[in-house]
Motif scaffolding. Structure first.
Motif, PDB file in Angstrom:
ATOM      1  N   UNK A  61       0.874  -1.198  -0.069  1.00 46.40           N
ATOM      2  CA  UNK A  61      -0.063   0.011  -0.071  1.00 46.40           C
ATOM      3  C   UNK A  61       0.642   1.298  -0.146  1.00 46.40           C
ATOM      4  N   UNK A  62       0.454   2.154  -0.613  1.00 46.65           N
ATOM      5  CA  UNK A  62       1.466   3.532  -0.579  1.00 46.65           C
ATOM      6  C   UNK A  62       1.296   4.324   0.627  1.00 46.65           C
ATOM      7  N   UNK A  63       0.155   3.680   1.385  1.00 43.15           N
ATOM      8  CA  UNK A  63      -0.234   4.727   2.705  1.00 43.15           C
ATOM      9  C   UNK A  63       0.647   4.201   3.886  1.00 43.15           C
ATOM     10  N   UNK A  64       1.205   4.878   4.910  1.00 38.30           N
ATOM     11  CA  UNK A  64       1.784   4.413   6.138  1.00 38.30           C
ATOM     12  C   UNK A  64       0.757   4.659   7.188  1.00 38.30           C
ATOM     13  N   UNK A  65       1.080   4.674   8.610  1.00 38.46           N
ATOM     14  CA  UNK A  65       0.479   4.718   9.684  1.00 38.46           C
ATOM     15  C   UNK A  65      -0.177   6.243   9.649  1.00 38.46           C
ATOM     16  N   UNK A  66       0.748   7.290   9.035  1.00 37.18           N
ATOM     17  CA  UNK A  66       0.560   8.827   9.038  1.00 37.18           C
ATOM     18  C   UNK A  66      -0.869   8.868   8.417  1.00 37.18           C
ATOM     19  N   UNK A  67      -1.616   7.955   7.562  1.00 34.60           N
ATOM     20  CA  UNK A  67      -2.892   8.314   7.156  1.00 34.60           C
ATOM     21  C   UNK A  67      -4.040   8.224   8.308  1.00 34.60           C
ATOM     22  N   UNK A  68      -3.499   7.762   9.402  1.00 32.80           N
ATOM     23  CA  UNK A  68      -4.555   7.757  10.560  1.00 32.80           C
ATOM     24  C   UNK A  68      -4.774   9.054  11.058  1.00 32.80           C
ATOM     25  N   UNK A  69      -3.817  10.003  10.783  1.00 32.41           N
ATOM     26  CA  UNK A  69      -3.852  11.260  11.423  1.00 32.41           C
ATOM     27  C   UNK A  69      -4.752  12.070  10.978  1.00 32.41           C
ATOM     28  N   UNK A  70      -5.404  11.833   9.722  1.00 29.73           N
ATOM     29  CA  UNK A  70      -6.311  12.795   9.290  1.00 29.73           C
ATOM     30  C   UNK A  70      -7.798  12.124   8.951  1.00 29.73           C
ATOM     31  N   UNK A  71      -7.953  10.773   9.061  1.00 27.48           N
ATOM     32  CA  UNK A  71      -9.024   9.736   8.981  1.00 27.48           C
ATOM     33  C   UNK A  71     -10.296  10.101   9.960  1.00 27.48           C
ATOM     34  N   UNK A  72     -11.376  10.170   9.462  1.00 33.83           N
ATOM     35  CA  UNK A  72     -12.600  10.521  10.398  1.00 33.83           C
ATOM     36  C   UNK A  72     -12.720   9.091  11.059  1.00 33.83           C
ATOM     37  N   UNK A  73     -12.634   7.727  10.310  1.00 33.82           N
ATOM     38  CA  UNK A  73     -12.990   6.735  10.950  1.00 33.82           C
ATOM     39  C   UNK A  73     -11.669   5.836  10.521  1.00 33.82           C
ATOM     40  N   UNK A  74     -11.022   5.056  11.731  1.00 34.12           N
ATOM     41  CA  UNK A  74      -9.817   4.145  11.742  1.00 34.12           C
ATOM     42  C   UNK A  74     -10.387   2.828  12.195  1.00 34.12           C
ATOM     43  N   UNK A  75     -10.087   1.801  11.023  1.00 33.90           N
ATOM     44  CA  UNK A  75     -10.430   0.526  11.418  1.00 33.90           C
ATOM     45  C   UNK A  75      -9.359  -0.358  11.588  1.00 33.90           C
ATOM     46  N   UNK A  76      -9.155  -1.069  12.609  1.00 33.21           N
ATOM     47  CA  UNK A  76      -7.807  -2.147  12.870  1.00 33.21           C
ATOM     48  C   UNK A  76      -8.368  -3.452  12.547  1.00 33.21           C
ATOM     49  N   UNK A  77      -7.700  -4.043  11.501  1.00 32.35           N
ATOM     50  CA  UNK A  77      -8.217  -5.399  11.215  1.00 32.35           C
ATOM     51  C   UNK A  77      -7.607  -6.237  12.420  1.00 32.35           C
ATOM     52  N   UNK A  78      -8.434  -7.427  12.234  1.00 32.08           N
ATOM     53  CA  UNK A  78      -7.942  -8.512  13.348  1.00 32.08           C
ATOM     54  C   UNK A  78      -6.536  -9.063  13.047  1.00 32.08           C
ATOM     55  N   UNK A  79      -6.015  -9.686  14.086  1.00 32.35           N
ATOM     56  CA  UNK A  79      -4.625 -10.322  13.874  1.00 32.35           C
ATOM     57  C   UNK A  79      -4.571 -11.754  14.173  1.00 32.35           C
ATOM     58  N   UNK A  80      -3.330 -12.434  14.253  1.00 31.40           N
ATOM     59  CA  UNK A  80      -3.437 -13.849  14.294  1.00 31.40           C
ATOM     60  C   UNK A  80      -2.515 -14.095  15.747  1.00 31.40           C
TER      61      UNK A  80
END
Length: 326
Positions: A61-80
């Motif tokens: 993906x071209x986006x890093x975690x800095x994309x969270x800084x301006x998001x209206x909604x942040x979704x964190x997927x599940x992990x194993x």
């Protein structure tokens, strides 16, 4: 337009990731505006960000975690690997997004990331039933509820495992665009109509005859007759069962009682009619089998916290997205 960012990391799981991408990442032209959707991942090499899904698939993906800084909604997927510590850079980004006022959502075991970020402190939350004890033990400030599909506590939402993640995604669409759009999206995705968050996530295993869609014909029949004063005995007669037997089997199969299911469908139908028609509350009460406007107002307010007239004004005045005809 609402911006939604899905955060991936090594060990993110495929099903929940795909559910979020299908719901928020594909504009099926159900409304005039859809979501500005992005997927972000951890920095790996240079400008490359990568997330590993399961043990066999990697996505860039071209986006890093800095994309969270301006998001209206942040979704964190599940992990194993819930026994490991979540990635520190993701935890910090989620905490910063929450402090800024973003809506924070976890799917399944993504709740462990939210808990590590302190987002769940003092809140009710859930995760897959197999991991609720671990979540409660590791994060004692979180009020873990193992018996629900999803929980909305303020602007923080958590879901149980697998299919419950889809339920929560559809619930978010309902909140943003209304019940009519959410129901049409469920039909487009060929998934069951939205289940209420309070429904049990793990129920006793039904017998073979009760499994799967044992009651699908009955539910379709009842859904087409919500304008009639249907009762549980009516459903029992249609299913050729006694009322007691229907209630027992229905609850074991669906996790809710026939009466509660009927009530929920009537409320959902009232939401759709308030959003998509100019029918009076009196007429909507008739079309949903509530009988009188007073009865509809009472049940609607108990279920949603606002009377029908306020719901209609709020939906049409503030969401800014007009449902399109199917």
């Amino acid at each position: 337009m609402t911006s939604v960012v899905l955060a991936l990391y090594d060990g993110a799981m495929l099903y929940e990731t795909a559910a979020a991408c299908e719901v928020f990442g594909v504009d099926r032209e159900l409304t005039d505006t859809w979501y500005d959707f992005r997927v972000c991942g951890p920095d790996t090499t240079g400008d490359r960000r990568e997330g590993r899904l399961g043990s066999w698939l990697r996505i860039d993906t071209p986006h890093g975690y800095d994309a969270l800084a301006e998001a209206d909604t942040v979704i964190v997927s599940s992990w194993d690997d819930v026994d490991a510590e979540p990635p520190a850079d993701l935890v910090a980004a989620v905490r910063a997004a929450h402090d800024r006022g973003a809506r924070i959502v976890s799917l399944c075991t993504g709740a462990f990331v939210l808990a590590a970020a302190g987002v769940l402190d003092g809140r009710r939350a859930t995760t897959h039933w197999a991991h609720t004890d671990a979540l409660a033990a590791r994060y004692p400030r979180v009020e873990v509820d193992p018996d629900v599909l999803y929980i909305e506590d303020g602007n923080v939402l958590t879901s149980a495992g697998k299919a419950a993640g889809m339920d929560l995604c559809l619930h978010l669409v309902d909140a943003d665009h209304g019940a009519a759009v959410a129901n049409e999206l469920a039909r487009r995705l060929l998934v069951p109509a939205r289940r209420a968050g309070a429904q049990a996530q793990f129920v006793a295993a039904p017998t073979a005859v009760e499994s799967g869609y044992a009651f699908s014909d009955l539910l379709d029949w009842a859904s087409g007759r919500l304008d009639e004063p249907l009762t549980v005995p009516d459903l029992a007669r249609r299913a050729n069962m006694s009322t007691r037997n229907l209630t027992r089997r229905f609850t074991a199969t669906t996790g809710t009682t026939p009466l509660r299911w009927l009530h929920t469908q009537r409320i959902h139908r009232a939401q759709e009619l308030l959003e998509t028609t100019d029918d009076t509350v009196e007429l909507i009460a008739t079309r949903t089998g509530m009988g009188t406007a007073a009865t509809l107002r009472r049940h609607f307010h108990n279920a949603l916290g606002v009377p029908p007239d306020v719901y209609r004004r709020t939906f049409r005045g503030h969401r800014g997205a007009t449902p399109k005809a199917a």
